[in-house]
Structure formats: structure tokens, C-alpha cells
Design a protein around this motif. Structure first.
Motif, mmCIF file in Angstrom:
data_model
loop_
_atom_site.group_PDB
_atom_site.id
_atom_site.type_symbol
_atom_site.label_atom_id
_atom_site.label_comp_id
_atom_site.label_asym_id
_atom_site.label_seq_id
_atom_site.Cartn_x
_atom_site.Cartn_y
_atom_site.Cartn_z
ATOM 1 N N GLY A 94 0.798 -1.217 0.000
ATOM 2 C CA GLY A 94 0.000 0.000 0.000
ATOM 3 C C GLY A 94 0.829 1.264 0.000
ATOM 4 N N LEU A 95 1.964 1.234 0.676
ATOM 5 C CA LEU A 95 2.856 2.395 0.663
ATOM 6 C C LEU A 95 3.471 2.590 -0.717
ATOM 7 N N ILE A 96 3.826 1.506 -1.362
ATOM 8 C CA ILE A 96 4.428 1.582 -2.695
ATOM 9 C C ILE A 96 3.402 1.991 -3.736
ATOM 10 N N ASN A 97 2.198 1.468 -3.613
ATOM 11 C CA ASN A 97 1.157 1.728 -4.598
ATOM 12 C C ASN A 97 -0.145 2.080 -3.865
ATOM 13 N N PRO A 98 -0.304 3.346 -3.447
ATOM 14 C CA PRO A 98 -1.450 3.734 -2.617
ATOM 15 C C PRO A 98 -2.800 3.474 -3.264
ATOM 16 N N VAL A 99 -2.916 3.716 -4.569
ATOM 17 C CA VAL A 99 -4.205 3.513 -5.234
ATOM 18 C C VAL A 99 -4.572 2.038 -5.233
ATOM 19 N N ARG A 100 -3.594 1.184 -5.411
ATOM 20 C CA ARG A 100 -3.878 -0.250 -5.341
ATOM 21 C C ARG A 100 -4.284 -0.646 -3.922
ATOM 22 N N GLY A 101 -3.602 -0.085 -2.916
ATOM 23 C CA GLY A 101 -3.972 -0.368 -1.541
ATOM 24 C C GLY A 101 -5.409 0.030 -1.251
ATOM 25 N N LEU A 102 -5.821 1.199 -1.773
ATOM 26 C CA LEU A 102 -7.196 1.649 -1.591
ATOM 27 C C LEU A 102 -8.178 0.701 -2.268
ATOM 28 N N ASN A 103 -7.863 0.293 -3.485
ATOM 29 C CA ASN A 103 -8.755 -0.608 -4.208
ATOM 30 C C ASN A 103 -8.854 -1.977 -3.549
ATOM 31 N N ARG A 104 -7.778 -2.422 -2.960
ATOM 32 C CA ARG A 104 -7.841 -3.704 -2.250
ATOM 33 C C ARG A 104 -8.805 -3.607 -1.065
ATOM 34 N N LEU A 105 -8.797 -2.475 -0.383
ATOM 35 C CA LEU A 105 -9.756 -2.273 0.705
ATOM 36 C C LEU A 105 -11.191 -2.256 0.181
ATOM 37 N N LEU A 106 -11.413 -1.513 -0.908
ATOM 38 C CA LEU A 106 -12.759 -1.399 -1.460
ATOM 39 C C LEU A 106 -13.262 -2.730 -2.004
ATOM 40 N N GLN A 107 -12.354 -3.544 -2.536
ATOM 41 C CA GLN A 107 -12.732 -4.825 -3.125
ATOM 42 C C GLN A 107 -12.728 -5.966 -2.110
ATOM 43 N N GLY A 108 -12.345 -5.681 -0.869
ATOM 44 C CA GLY A 108 -12.317 -6.713 0.155
ATOM 45 C C GLY A 108 -11.131 -7.652 0.083
ATOM 46 N N LYS A 109 -10.115 -7.309 -0.729
ATOM 47 C CA LYS A 109 -8.966 -8.203 -0.896
ATOM 48 C C LYS A 109 -7.951 -8.086 0.235
ATOM 49 N N THR A 110 -7.990 -6.985 0.969
ATOM 50 C CA THR A 110 -6.993 -6.773 2.015
ATOM 51 C C THR A 110 -7.013 -7.908 3.031
ATOM 52 N N PHE A 111 -8.180 -8.440 3.321
ATOM 53 C CA PHE A 111 -8.316 -9.481 4.341
ATOM 54 C C PHE A 111 -8.752 -10.827 3.761
ATOM 55 N N GLN A 112 -8.956 -10.873 2.450
ATOM 56 C CA GLN A 112 -9.388 -12.126 1.826
ATOM 57 C C GLN A 112 -8.208 -13.075 1.670
ATOM 58 N N VAL A 113 -8.399 -14.341 1.983
ATOM 59 C CA VAL A 113 -7.328 -15.332 1.919
ATOM 60 C C VAL A 113 -7.648 -16.334 0.811
ATOM 61 N N THR A 114 -6.658 -16.579 -0.054
ATOM 62 C CA THR A 114 -6.821 -17.538 -1.147
ATOM 63 C C THR A 114 -5.997 -18.782 -0.866
ATOM 64 N N ASN A 115 -6.259 -19.827 -1.619
ATOM 65 C CA ASN A 115 -5.502 -21.074 -1.481
ATOM 66 C C ASN A 115 -4.438 -21.248 -2.560
ATOM 67 N N LYS A 116 -4.351 -20.287 -3.477
ATOM 68 C CA LYS A 116 -3.348 -20.363 -4.534
ATOM 69 C C LYS A 116 -2.861 -18.961 -4.872
ATOM 70 N N GLU A 117 -1.762 -18.887 -5.582
ATOM 71 C CA GLU A 117 -1.228 -17.600 -6.023
ATOM 72 C C GLU A 117 -2.160 -17.006 -7.065
ATOM 73 N N VAL A 118 -2.361 -15.682 -7.004
ATOM 74 C CA VAL A 118 -3.323 -15.045 -7.909
ATOM 75 C C VAL A 118 -2.725 -13.866 -8.675
ATOM 76 N N TYR A 119 -1.408 -13.596 -8.515
ATOM 77 C CA TYR A 119 -0.800 -12.447 -9.178
ATOM 78 C C TYR A 119 0.353 -12.864 -10.069
ATOM 79 N N GLU A 120 0.465 -12.159 -11.181
ATOM 80 C CA GLU A 120 1.617 -12.325 -12.057
ATOM 81 C C GLU A 120 2.873 -11.848 -11.345
ATOM 82 N N LYS A 121 3.937 -12.620 -11.456
ATOM 83 C CA LYS A 121 5.193 -12.250 -10.810
ATOM 84 C C LYS A 121 6.362 -12.640 -11.690
#
Length: 505
Positions: A216-243
Motif C-alpha cells: 500500500g505504501l508503494i502503490n497507494p491507489v492499489r492499496g485503496l482498491n484492495r480495501l474497497l474490493q475486500g482483498k486486504t483481508f481475503q485469503v486464497t488457497n493459490k497464487e493469484v498475481y503475475e510475478k
């Protein structure tokens, strides 16, 4: 191919009854490092054949964000967020900063819409660092809501245009409408990629909190969107991001810019300096290239304003691939591509901020199992740059830099003796022609040889020598040729991703 894909997708998922989540994550990471680590002297991990290359890169990481977890949001959502970002800036300028230019009204909007844009007189750092950062916010309003790089770029353009015409009571400026969205997209994609490498939605507890805060510090807008989308606290069972694998290099030490012009190793000021360099992606991995799956960003800071014209930022430079193709010719690994370049230099000899596009060639030639020669060369066009004059303000008496176009050439070559030592030579050259401001041209050269020797594990002692040269030819003033040199002694901490071997920094 489907059966091969199961080899990596099954262990990458958290399974009930197979141990705690942390234990399973540790096993997944250890297994990937063991199976898909770069082979020494090669461009591919030894077991890359086990992967479905339509889904994963050679290191077992996703080639694209998971579309089910990261769906593209309706168009109105990023558009509304772009307008919201502008509203926040407008409110701050008017009610907090109480800046003269922040008092907008329908009459100022009407005037701006009817007027021809201008080349503005903002401070150099505002135009060539502040405005690109503002562009990253517009860009990530879309990028963090499921849009691709190319799909996010129009939102950066739209955010910049609406700000120029409606955000301030000054006339809209050509330079901001070009520089803000284009270099905003450059830095915005870098921030998005780095934050993706930090995030891991399979984690919980303290580790998850640290990852969320850092991203969130590196990318504030993404941090905000994660809060709005409920991803900040959502837990997945697999990797979901390109790396992609990323190496981090930290330099800390002292440097001296020689006080007198054309003086080498002369008297000067000794000041602390810090340099941070990010190398993302493997230039020699055989893959289909897409924007910014390979980039480098380097930033240097100094404690004293004596080293720079203004502020503590000495330079920010970088490149990101837009299109590219990998090949192997015998033992030689190659990448040819089309790149975008970002340059910001703030020295006592000159200021330079440049947007660039051009062709680049990366090569690696293994001289032995541990010794490699790395070279990359670039030739590009600079559609827009700002360059200080050092003589006088412009004809309006307000701006001490001019707007230019031109060309750049860059060469970086490193002889890497494994983890023990490296010797590098870097040379950049810029040919600039003024189109707005004091008429004339400038030829700028930057030379940077460097030597590092290991002192303990991934810590090295290094020496770097900078030479900054300018040859200004302004029609209304005498020709100026000058050279400023800068010597740096530092400790280097090299944090190498096990899946990205190669000390070509």
C-alpha cells in the motif's frame, strides 16, 4: 501439456489437512526454488520443461493475474476514481495549501477550454518527478481494477487532460499532457509490478499485515482498491498475481562531487549517499514479451543540496520493455526489443528530465561456468525533455530550463566474476535541440565505471566514478563546455532472487 501443468499447480495450492498454511507455503516456495532456479550460465531453469508455458513463466509463477480473482471492473469505476483523485488534489490546493492556482470556477474552466495550451513554468522537479507520480495514480486506478497495461494508459491520459483543463486556474500545458500520462504509465506499471511481488494473498497474520502495508505504501491507489474490493483481508488457497523474479541492489556510502569545473579527483564535499536499484524479470528467459515483464529502475539520493541543484534526489533512471523477442545464437543469449526510458538527472552541472522510446539489445556471453559478460545497448528518440540552461531564465524571466527534443544512446556492460567481483562500464549520451525557450542545443555525456569486490556473502565493497559533461550552444550566450566528476565509495548489498541468477547490475 495439461498433465505437466499439474506438477506445479497442485503443490502451489493450499490443501486442507496437509499441515498449517505457513508450513505448506514454506514447502511450496522451497519446492519452486529447487525445481525452477536458473541454471548457472544458462537462460532457463533446469526443470522449466515441467511447466505449462501458456500459464506460467519458467519459474512457476503466473504469466497473468488470475482473471477470476482479479476481474476487470466496469468502466465507470476507474473513471470515477480518476475524477476522485483530481477532486482530492483540487481540495488540497484550495482549502489546505490555499494556493493561488487552486481557486477554480466555471469561468476558469470556460477560459481554459477556449484557450490554446502553453509550455508551463513550473519548477523542474514538479514537472519531471511530481507530475509523473500524479500520472501513476490515474494509471493504477485502472490497473488495480483488472485492466492491462495498454487498457490502463487511456485513464492516465484522461486524468491528465481533465486536470489540465479543470484542476487549476492556470492555462493547460502541453508538457503536462504528454509527460504526466506517458511517464506516469512507466512508473505506474513499475509500482504495480513491485507491489504484486510483495503481495501474497495466501498468507495470514503478521506476515499478511506487513505485505499489505508495504504494498500500500508503494502503490497507494492499489492499496485503496484492495480495501474497497475486500482483498486486504481475503485469503486464497493459490497464487493469484503475475510475478517475475526481482533482484534488489542497495548501495550506501560517501561520495564527493569535485567543486571546480573540469577538475578530476579535486577538492569537493564529502556527503552520504544511498542508491537503490530494482532489476525485474530475466532478460534472457525465452518467452513471449509483454510490457514491463522486464524493467530496471535506479534511484540515488544525497544528504546535501551542495551535490544537486535542488533537493536530495540525484537521479532516477530506468527502462521497461514494451515489445521484445529472445533468441540464442550458440552460447550467446539475446533479447531485442522496443523500450520506454525514464531519465531524471539533478547535478550541479545540469538538470535533465527526459521521456524516451527506442530499440535495445541485451546480450549475455558465458566465458566460463561462473564468469559472464553482459552487455546492453540502446538508441532512442526523446520526444520531450527539459534541460537547464545555467545562464538565465527564459524570455519570460520565469524558467531556468528549456523544452527540447532529441536522441539518446546508452551502453552498459558488466564483466561478472560470479559472486566474487564485477567490473562495469556505463555510458549515456543525450543530443538535445531546444524548441521552446532559449534557442540552442546541448550535448550531454555521462560516464560511469564501477568495480565491486565481495567482502562477505552478498556484501561487496565498491567504487564508482561519475563524469558529467555538457556542451551547451545557446544562440544568445557564449558556448559552455564543462565537466563535473563524482567519486563514490560504498558498501553494496545484493539481494538476489534465487530464480534470477546474474550479477549484471
Amino acid at each position: 501439456m495439461g498433465a505437466q501443468a499439474q506438477i506445479i499447480t497442485a503443490p502451489d495450492s493450499i490443501k486442507a489437512g496437509k499441515g498449517t498454511r505457513k508450513q505448506q507455503l514454506d514447502k511450496i516456495k522451497a519446492r519452486k526454488n529447487r525445481l525452477f532456479t536458473d541454471s548457472l550460465g544458462g537462460s532457463e531453469p533446469a526443470n522449466a520443461v515441467l511447466l505449462d508455458t501458456t500459464l506460467f513463466n519458467k519459474y512457476g509463477d503466473l504469466l497473468h493475474d488470475d482473471p477470476e480473482y482479479n476481474p476487470r471492473q466496469p468502466l465507470w469505476k476507474p473513471a470515477a476514481q480518476v475524477l476522485g483523485i483530481n477532486a482530492v488534489f483540487m481540495g488540497f490546493n484550495r482549502y489546505v495549501a490555499k494556493a493561488d492556482y487552486g481557486y477554480v470556477s466555471p469561468s476558469t474552466w470556460k477560459r481554459n477550454l477556449r484557450s490554446e495550451p502553453e509550455w508551463d513554468t513550473d519548477e523542474f522537479g514538479i514537472n519531471f518527478i511530481g507530475h509523473p507520480y500524479q500520472g501513476t495514480l490515474y494509471f493504477n486506478a485502472a490497473r488495480a481494477q483488472g485492466y492491462s497495461y495498454w487498457q490502463s494508459l487511456p485513464f492516465a491520459v484522461g486524468g491528465s487532460l481533465t486536470w489540465e483543463y479543470f484542476g487549476e486556474n492556470t492555462l493547460p500545458s502541453y508538457n503536462d499532457m504528454i509527460y504526466t500520462p506517458l511517464n506516469g504509465a512507466f512508473l505506474g506499471e513499475v509500482l504495480y509490478r513491485v507491489s504484486s511481488n510483495i503481495l501474497d494473498d495466501r498468507t495470514t497474520g503478521r506476515e499478511r499485515a506487513v505485505r499489505e502495508i508495504a504494498a500500500g505504501l508503494i502503490n497507494p491507489v492499489r492499496g485503496l482498491n484492495r480495501l474497497l474490493q475486500g482483498k486486504t483481508f481475503q485469503v486464497t488457497n493459490k497464487e493469484v498475481y503475475e510475478k517475475e523474479p526481482i533482484n534488489v541492489t542497495l548501495f550506501a556510502g560517501v561520495h564527493r562531487q569535485n567543486r571546480n569545473q573540469d577538475d578530476v579527483f579535486g577538492a569537493g564535499y564529502n556527503n552520504a549517499m544511498l542508491n537503490v536499484q530494482l532489476d525485474y524479470g530475466n532478460p534472457f528467459e525465452l518467452q513471449k514479451r509483454k510490457p514491463f515483464d522486464l524493467f530496471r529502475l535506479r534511484a540515488e539520493f544525497s544528504e546535501s543540496k551542495q551535490d544537486t541543484v535542488s533537493g536530495i534526489i540525484n537521479n532516477i533512471t530506468g527502462y521497461g520493455v514494451l515489445l521484445g523477442r529472445n533468441n540464442q545464437v550458440g552460447k550467446l543469449d539475446l533479447l531485442t526489443g522496443f523500450f520506454q526510458y525514464y531519465d531524471y538527472w539533478n547535478t550541479r552541472n545540469f538538470d535533465l528530465g527526459a521521456l524516451g522510446f527506442g530499440g535495445g539489445l541485451f546480450a549475455r556471453y558465458p566465458l566460463s561456468r561462473q564468469v559472464n559478460l553482459y552487455t546492453n545497448a540502446h538508441l532512442g528518440v526523446i520526444p520531450l525533455a527539459g534541460n537547464s540552461t545555467r545562464f538565465a531564465p527564459d524570455e519570460n524571466g520565469l524558467r531556468d530550463y528549456v523544452y527540447t527534443t532529441g536522441l539518446h544512446g546508452k551502453l552498459e556492460t558488466t564483466l561478472s566474476l560470479g559472486k566474487y567481483a564485477s567490473a562495469a562500464f556505463v555510458y549515456y549520451h543525450y543530443w538535445l535541440k531546444t524548441f521552446e525557450g532559449l534557442e540552442g542545443s546541448n550535448s550531454i555525456g555521462i560516464v560511469r565505471p564501477r568495480l565491486t569486490v565481495q567482502v562477505f556473502k552478498n556484501v561487496s565493497l565498491g567504487y564508482e566514478h561519475f563524469g558529467y559533461t555538457t556542451n551547451r550552444r545557446l544562440e544568445a550566450f557564449p558556448i559552455q563546455r564543462s565537466t563535473i566528476t563524482d567519486q563514490k565509495i560504498f558498501l553494496q548489498l545484493f539481494l538476489q532472487d534465487p530464480q534470477r541468477k546474474g550479477r549484471y547490475n
